[in-house]
Design a protein around this motif. Structure first.
Motif, PDB file in Angstrom:
ATOM      1  N   PHE A 179      19.083  15.809  30.851  1.00 55.49           N
ATOM      2  CA  PHE A 179      18.970  16.629  32.050  1.00 55.49           C
ATOM      3  C   PHE A 179      17.494  16.876  32.356  1.00 55.49           C
ATOM      4  N   ALA A 180      17.102  16.552  33.574  1.00 61.27           N
ATOM      5  CA  ALA A 180      15.708  16.728  33.965  1.00 61.27           C
ATOM      6  C   ALA A 180      15.390  18.171  34.322  1.00 61.27           C
ATOM      7  N   ASP A 181      16.406  18.949  34.693  1.00 63.03           N
ATOM      8  CA  ASP A 181      16.213  20.343  35.074  1.00 63.03           C
ATOM      9  C   ASP A 181      17.048  21.237  34.165  1.00 63.03           C
ATOM     10  N   HIS A 182      16.541  22.428  33.906  1.00 62.51           N
ATOM     11  CA  HIS A 182      17.261  23.414  33.096  1.00 62.51           C
ATOM     12  C   HIS A 182      17.238  24.741  33.840  1.00 62.51           C
ATOM     13  N   TYR A 183      18.324  24.988  34.568  1.00 62.88           N
ATOM     14  CA  TYR A 183      18.400  26.153  35.438  1.00 62.88           C
ATOM     15  C   TYR A 183      18.745  27.418  34.651  1.00 62.88           C
ATOM     16  N   ALA A 184      18.300  28.549  35.195  1.00 62.31           N
ATOM     17  CA  ALA A 184      18.511  29.824  34.508  1.00 62.31           C
ATOM     18  C   ALA A 184      19.982  30.225  34.465  1.00 62.31           C
ATOM     19  N   ASN A 185      20.807  29.749  35.411  1.00 61.25           N
ATOM     20  CA  ASN A 185      22.229  30.068  35.416  1.00 61.25           C
ATOM     21  C   ASN A 185      23.084  28.913  34.892  1.00 61.25           C
ATOM     22  N   CYS A 186      22.471  28.063  34.099  1.00 59.39           N
ATOM     23  CA  CYS A 186      23.185  27.005  33.384  1.00 59.39           C
ATOM     24  C   CYS A 186      22.877  27.136  31.903  1.00 59.39           C
ATOM     25  N   LYS A 187      23.864  26.864  31.068  1.00 65.17           N
ATOM     26  CA  LYS A 187      23.612  26.806  29.633  1.00 65.17           C
ATOM     27  C   LYS A 187      23.807  25.373  29.167  1.00 65.17           C
ATOM     28  N   TYR A 188      23.053  25.013  28.134  1.00 68.24           N
ATOM     29  CA  TYR A 188      22.969  23.618  27.711  1.00 68.24           C
ATOM     30  C   TYR A 188      23.307  23.500  26.232  1.00 68.24           C
ATOM     31  N   GLY A 189      23.987  22.416  25.881  1.00 68.96           N
ATOM     32  CA  GLY A 189      24.361  22.187  24.491  1.00 68.96           C
ATOM     33  C   GLY A 189      24.486  20.708  24.198  1.00 68.96           C
ATOM     34  N   TYR A 190      24.580  20.403  22.903  1.00 72.71           N
ATOM     35  CA  TYR A 190      24.629  19.009  22.445  1.00 72.71           C
ATOM     36  C   TYR A 190      25.583  18.930  21.272  1.00 72.71           C
ATOM     37  N   ASN A 191      26.515  17.993  21.305  1.00 73.84           N
ATOM     38  CA  ASN A 191      27.496  17.867  20.228  1.00 73.84           C
ATOM     39  C   ASN A 191      27.186  16.718  19.275  1.00 73.84           C
ATOM     40  N   GLY A 192      25.948  16.205  19.338  1.00 73.57           N
ATOM     41  CA  GLY A 192      25.564  15.085  18.502  1.00 73.57           C
ATOM     42  C   GLY A 192      25.666  13.756  19.217  1.00 73.57           C
ATOM     43  N   THR A 193      26.401  13.727  20.319  1.00 77.02           N
ATOM     44  CA  THR A 193      26.531  12.510  21.122  1.00 77.02           C
ATOM     45  C   THR A 193      26.256  12.787  22.596  1.00 77.02           C
ATOM     46  N   ILE A 194      26.837  13.865  23.114  1.00 79.98           N
ATOM     47  CA  ILE A 194      26.822  14.164  24.538  1.00 79.98           C
ATOM     48  C   ILE A 194      25.987  15.407  24.808  1.00 79.98           C
ATOM     49  N   TRP A 209      20.618  29.003  27.176  1.00 79.99           N
ATOM     50  CA  TRP A 209      20.471  29.154  28.616  1.00 79.99           C
ATOM     51  C   TRP A 209      19.143  28.575  29.072  1.00 79.99           C
ATOM     52  N   GLY A 210      19.160  27.958  30.251  1.00 81.28           N
ATOM     53  CA  GLY A 210      17.940  27.407  30.809  1.00 81.28           C
ATOM     54  C   GLY A 210      16.977  28.509  31.249  1.00 81.28           C
ATOM     55  N   LYS A 211      15.736  28.133  31.458  1.00 79.82           N
ATOM     56  CA  LYS A 211      14.705  29.105  31.831  1.00 79.82           C
ATOM     57  C   LYS A 211      14.009  28.729  33.134  1.00 79.82           C
ATOM     58  N   GLY A 212      14.612  27.843  33.886  1.00 83.01           N
ATOM     59  CA  GLY A 212      13.982  27.409  35.127  1.00 83.01           C
ATOM     60  C   GLY A 212      14.437  28.223  36.315  1.00 83.01           C
ATOM     61  N   ALA A 213      14.470  27.580  37.473  1.00 83.56           N
ATOM     62  CA  ALA A 213      14.933  28.225  38.702  1.00 83.56           C
ATOM     63  C   ALA A 213      16.442  28.438  38.638  1.00 83.56           C
ATOM     64  N   THR A 214      16.979  29.110  39.646  1.00 82.73           N
ATOM     65  CA  THR A 214      18.410  29.370  39.716  1.00 82.73           C
ATOM     66  C   THR A 214      19.087  28.313  40.576  1.00 82.73           C
ATOM     67  N   LEU A 215      20.138  27.722  40.037  1.00 81.37           N
ATOM     68  CA  LEU A 215      20.907  26.737  40.797  1.00 81.37           C
ATOM     69  C   LEU A 215      21.813  27.475  41.771  1.00 81.37           C
ATOM     70  N   LYS A 216      21.790  27.063  43.029  1.00 80.61           N
ATOM     71  CA  LYS A 216      22.559  27.754  44.058  1.00 80.61           C
ATOM     72  C   LYS A 216      23.566  26.818  44.704  1.00 80.61           C
TER      73      LYS A 216
END
Length: 469
Positions: free
Chosen positions: A210-225, A283-290
């Motif tokens: 993911f090129a962007d990490h928005y403040a209202n999105c959370k991100y995770g990794y399961n070892g593959t995806i 949680w992302g620390k960038g802008a807010t996705l709208k």
């Protein structure tokens, strides 16, 4: 004796069919008492479509008991709480008196620590004429068996709901490693109730970041995806077409080859969706996705819903798009040598290696990964093999004794640097100096129909020799 193993999409993501069901998760099994415990997974809430369409309800159970056999089980479904909103039809294994049904079941578990079991019992629900959109009801499931304790539960039903029809995403080929690709996400509420908002799940396969990490999105990794769960604010009216105000941007990294973006949408607050499969989220620390409104819907006094209607026809809230990179993935095999006298055994250890740089991610379920075919040196009989090898034909004594043998990987994700080891143990029936067998990399059902993929142009490491004495 029916036992069904449940598989979900997340595994998808290690298998194609699906991610969303895997993200839903299941309820934990009840505590084990004197008898084995069979526990109903919390039923997913149901939104009733407009008549004459129907909604089906099925039940899944799980147990921690091993080798359980409960062939005398009965389930009692009390659907009186639905009397004001739905007509209820029970499956053929049920005997109904009004809205209470007793249903015969047979449960069994295997030797695994936790076993998922599907029930035969089904409900078919049709909304009653005049039932108000947003009206709710419940049903209760209990069970009995002389061989197990059955823990039931309660399910909820409501009339009407939102339903998000997700537009197709754009497929790409020939993507350059190091480039960034954008995927707009747009959907329409084709349901009969508004939604308070939308929750979006994005899943990027190996080779994509993911090129962007928005403040209202959370991100995770399961070892593959790589996953992202996003919660842009904004109600979705009936008939409204909305879109993320910025496309999903993905960086194509050095592992990219056959890559995919899975995208799912659901009404905000849909119970049980999504669950994180134990993923550690940040949680992302960038802008807010709208959200942005592409086409206005219609205002309605109908209460907003958080449970999606069953989806039919071409309407889907889940899309997979292919993002194929211009890259290579080199696969090769090793040979081996051994010595043994007549009547003695010789063991050959060899392997399949993934040289990269790309990761081979095969969503076909294994049809697109290489296999290794092994011919035995003359004068030998196979007497043993590793678990990931087998004779080319089952129940064939000649193949069991003299091959050829087929060896393969256990997964469908083959990253750079992965080495899969194999072994064959042979009895020497006749000693021949430098007796030679072969190890051959195969793409396809057998060596005669092997088709080299364009991403692996190097043929020099596709074959090797097994040398005996």
């Amino acid at each position: 004796m029916r036992r069904r193993s449940l598989t979900g999409r997340a595994a998808v993501l290690i298998s194609t069919a699906g991610l969303a069901a895997g993200l839903l998760g299941t309820a934990p099994a009840g505590a084990v008492t004197g008898r084995p415990v069979i526990t109903l997974d919390t039923p997913a809430p149901v939104a009733l479509p407009a008549a004459p369409a129907t909604a089906d309800v099925s039940f899944d159970f799980q147990t921690k008991a091993r080798n359980l056999q409960a062939y005398d089980a009965t389930l009692t479904v009390d659907a009186r709480g639905l009397s004001k909103i739905a007509k209820v039809t029970f499956s053929d294994n049920c005997t109904a008196k009004g809205l209470i049904a007793t249903c015969s079941e047979m449960f069994e578990s295997d030797s695994s620590p936790t076993t998922h079991m599907g029930a035969e019992t089904r409900l078919t629900l049709t909304p009653l004429k005049g039932a108000a959109l947003g009206a709710t009801g419940t049903y209760k499931v209990t069970g009995h068996s002389a061989h197990a304790q059955i823990v039931g539960g309660t399910g909820g039903v409501e009339v009407g709901g939102p339903s998000f029809g997700l537009d197709e995403l754009t497929a790409h080929t020939g993507l350059k490693v190091g480039s960034t690709v954008s995927e707009p996400v747009r959907f329409t509420n084709v349901g009969n109730r508004p939604a308070k908002g939308v929750q979006v799940v994005l899943a990027a396969s190996p080779g994509l970041d993911f090129a962007d990490h928005y403040a209202n999105c959370k991100y995770g990794y399961n070892g593959t995806i790589h996953f992202a769960e996003c919660y842009p604010k904004g109600a979705i009216t009936i008939g409204e077409t909305a879109a993320l105000d910025a496309p999903v941007r993905l960086r194509v990294n050095s592992a990219a080859l056959y890559t995919y973006l899975d995208t799912m949408t659901a009404p905000l607050g849909q119970p049980g969706w999504p669950a994180g499969q134990g993923i550690k989220w940040t949680w992302g620390k960038g802008a807010t996705l709208k959200l942005k409104v592409v086409k206005a819907g219609r205002k309605s006094s109908v209460p907003a819903g958080s449970v999606s209607l069953p989806q039919t026809g071409k309407v889907t809230d889940y899309r997979i798009t292919s993002l194929q990179a211009h890259n290579t993935a080199d696969f090769g095999v090793s040979g081996a040598s051994a010595q043994a006298g007549q009547g003695k055994n010789a063991t050959f250890a060899f392997h399949l290696s993934a040289g990269g740089p790309a990761t081979l991610y095969d969503r076909s379920g294994g049809e697109g990964v290489p296999t290794v075919w092994v011919t035995l040196p003359p004068g030998t009989t196979a007497v043993g093999h590793s678990a990931n090898c087998a004779p080319w034909q089952e129940n064939n004594p000649t193949a069991q004794a003299h091959g050829p043998y087929v060896c393969g990987t256990s997964g469908i994700v083959l990253p750079k640097g992965q080495v899969t080891d194999f072994s064959l143990t042979l009895r020497v029936d006749e000693v021949t100096t430098h007796a030679k067998g072969g190890v051959q990399l195969v793409w396809g059902p057998d060596p005669a129909h092997s088709h080299r993929p364009v991403f692996d142009p190097n043929s020099h490491n596709d074959s090797a020799t097994l040398t005996l004495n």
